[in-house]
Design an enzyme around this catalytic site. Structure first.
Site, PDB file in Angstrom:
ATOM      1  N   GLY A 173     -36.664  22.906 -33.599  1.00 26.36           N
ATOM      2  CA  GLY A 173     -37.671  23.139 -34.631  1.00 26.36           C
ATOM      3  C   GLY A 173     -37.888  24.613 -34.894  1.00 26.36           C
ATOM      4  N   ASP A 174     -37.963  25.396 -33.819  1.00 30.95           N
ATOM      5  CA  ASP A 174     -38.141  26.843 -33.973  1.00 30.95           C
ATOM      6  C   ASP A 174     -36.946  27.472 -34.673  1.00 30.95           C
ATOM      7  OD1 ASP A 174     -40.659  27.660 -32.387  1.00 30.95           O
ATOM      8  OD2 ASP A 174     -39.631  26.316 -31.015  1.00 30.95           O
ATOM      9  N   THR A 175     -35.759  27.070 -34.264  1.00 33.00           N
ATOM     10  CA  THR A 175     -34.557  27.673 -34.829  1.00 33.00           C
ATOM     11  C   THR A 175     -34.393  27.317 -36.300  1.00 33.00           C
ATOM     12  OG1 THR A 175     -33.526  27.541 -32.651  1.00 33.00           O
ATOM     13  CG2 THR A 175     -32.079  27.956 -34.523  1.00 33.00           C
ATOM     14  N   SER A 178     -36.658  29.488 -38.189  1.00 35.26           N
ATOM     15  CA  SER A 178     -36.117  30.850 -38.257  1.00 35.26           C
ATOM     16  C   SER A 178     -35.093  30.982 -39.367  1.00 35.26           C
ATOM     17  CB  SER A 178     -35.471  31.218 -36.920  1.00 35.26           C
ATOM     18  OG  SER A 178     -36.408  31.202 -35.874  1.00 35.26           O
TER      19      SER A 178
END
Length: 400
Positions: A173-175, A178
């Protein structure tokens, strides 16, 4: 680390101030830095970015840090102090991009809203990554990638039917957020060329996940269909699954008329290869259990290598499940420059992921190891006119 003749990256001349920590903001900044942007990373004095202490450590520092912070400079600032925030304003006035992934409202509470910073630098582009975005009823909720993966619809689908959903083994999810942030920055830079004005790029973790959920919503809208977990299969696409071998598993994607025909001939089912009732994905989906059983019966008497040799010869997409060891030893990874070697500040030689994407004229490069905490503080402060004497006083007050 690449030893080729240096070439200016496509983002050479771009100056980025990174105020985020852990994954979402720093991964976006790392991507820009890989392609030539100058990235100044702000960290709190004493501890630094918490990622320095995540997962496996070497001499007290995470080896993950050597990837996430390559090509960056480290500046320590205690942002709770007004003097530190004044330094941020001076830096932002000279930067093209500011990246932050704090909870919405934090930057405003520090007097560092976009409106405030844009008064001094109208060309500034601010990437803001948060769990739920800068607006909406959930904006003040704390949000991590794992929660966003659930809200975005991904976690419900990962796992075996009827069993507890499992997480993807990385912070996907973070990637994803980003990468969406990087896309937003590049589009904002393009717009700035014409308008001369910067803008805010607002990325919500859950929205980045949701953007990758394919036909999930329209299928519900049109048919009331709620897509369920399906293990290793790809629902509605056949055949595409993981199949057992004598020494592991193999992934086979036989979904395509000509591919399916070659696959069936390879596994000894020429009758299905020539069966008109199996032409087209919709027809095969109706008999997916039968097809999967036949493929599995063929693979389970063979090793992974034997299966892949046969399917590669037949031009059927297939692959093994790679571990870290498989990646490190794979010749294709090496040939594509996807395994690079760096040396950390304490002398550790590491294999790290290479740079994506591959640009033919202006490729990305690893030109600088990950910094030690505050390594570039003095140099960065000199660039904005802070003298050694002023720096010493700031250090005495714990600002740096």
């Amino acid at each position: 680390m690449s030893s080729d003749t240096p070439s200016a990256g496509p983002l050479s001349g771009l100056k980025v101030l990174e105020m985020g920590q852990l994954i979402a903001g720093p991964f976006a900044a790392k991507t820009l830095a890989d392609f030539g942007a100058e990235v100044i990373k702000i960290e709190p004095p004493g501890s630094g970015d918490p990622l320095r202490q995540w997962r496996l450590l070497h001499n007290g520092t995470s080896v993950w840090w050597q990837v996430q912070s390559r090509n960056k400079k480290s500046l320590t600032l205690d942002l709770k102090q007004p003097e530190a925030r004044e330094i941020v304003k001076k830096l932002a006035a000279e930067c093209d991009v500011l990246i932050e992934n704090f909870k919405p409202g934090v930057m405003e509470a520090w007097g560092l809203s976009y409106e405030t910073l844009a008064e001094a630098n109208p060309k500034l582009i601010m990437l803001r990554i948060s769990g739920y975005g800068q607006t909406g009823p959930y904006k003040d909720r704390p949000g991590f990638g794992v929660v966003a993966e659930a809200m975005g619809g991904l976690r419900y689908l990962t796992g075996e039917p009827g069993r507890v959903p499992v997480r993807v083994g990385v912070s996907i999810g973070d990637t994803l957020a980003s990468l969406h942030g990087v896309i937003g920055i590049l589009m904002a830079l393009h717009h700035r060329q014409a308008s001369g004005k910067g803008q805010v790029v607002d990325v919500a973790l859950y929205e980045a996940v949701f953007n990758c959920m394919e036909s999930l919503l329209p299928e519900y809208s049109a048919f009331g269909a709620v897509r369920e977990a399906a293990g290793s299969a790809l629902p509605g696409i056949a055949p595409s699954n993981a199949y057992p071998c004598t020494d592991g598993w193999v992934l086979v994607a036989g979904n395509g008329d000509s591919i399916f025909t070659r696959l069936m001939r390879t596994i000894g089912r020429p009758d299905w290869a020539d069966d008109p009732s199996l032409v087209g994905n919709a027809a095969r989906v109706k008999r997916v259990d039968e097809i999967d059983a036949a493929i599995g019966a063929w693979t389970q008497t063979r090793s992974v290598t034997e299966v892949l040799t046969a399917l590669n010869a037949a031009q059927v997409p297939a692959g093994r499940l790679y571990t870290a060891r498989d990646i490190a030893e794979d010749p294709h990874y090496r040939a594509r420059g996807m395994v690079e070697t760096v040396t950390s500040a304490d002398g550790l030689t590491l294999d790290v992921p290479g740079i994506v994407p591959k640009l033919s004229a202006t490729p990305g490069r690893i030109t600088r190891r990950a910094p030690t905490l505050g390594e570039d503080t003095s140099a960065v402060l000199r660039e904005i006119g802070i003298t050694p004497e002023q720096e010493a006083r700031l250090r005495e007050r714990g600002v740096l």
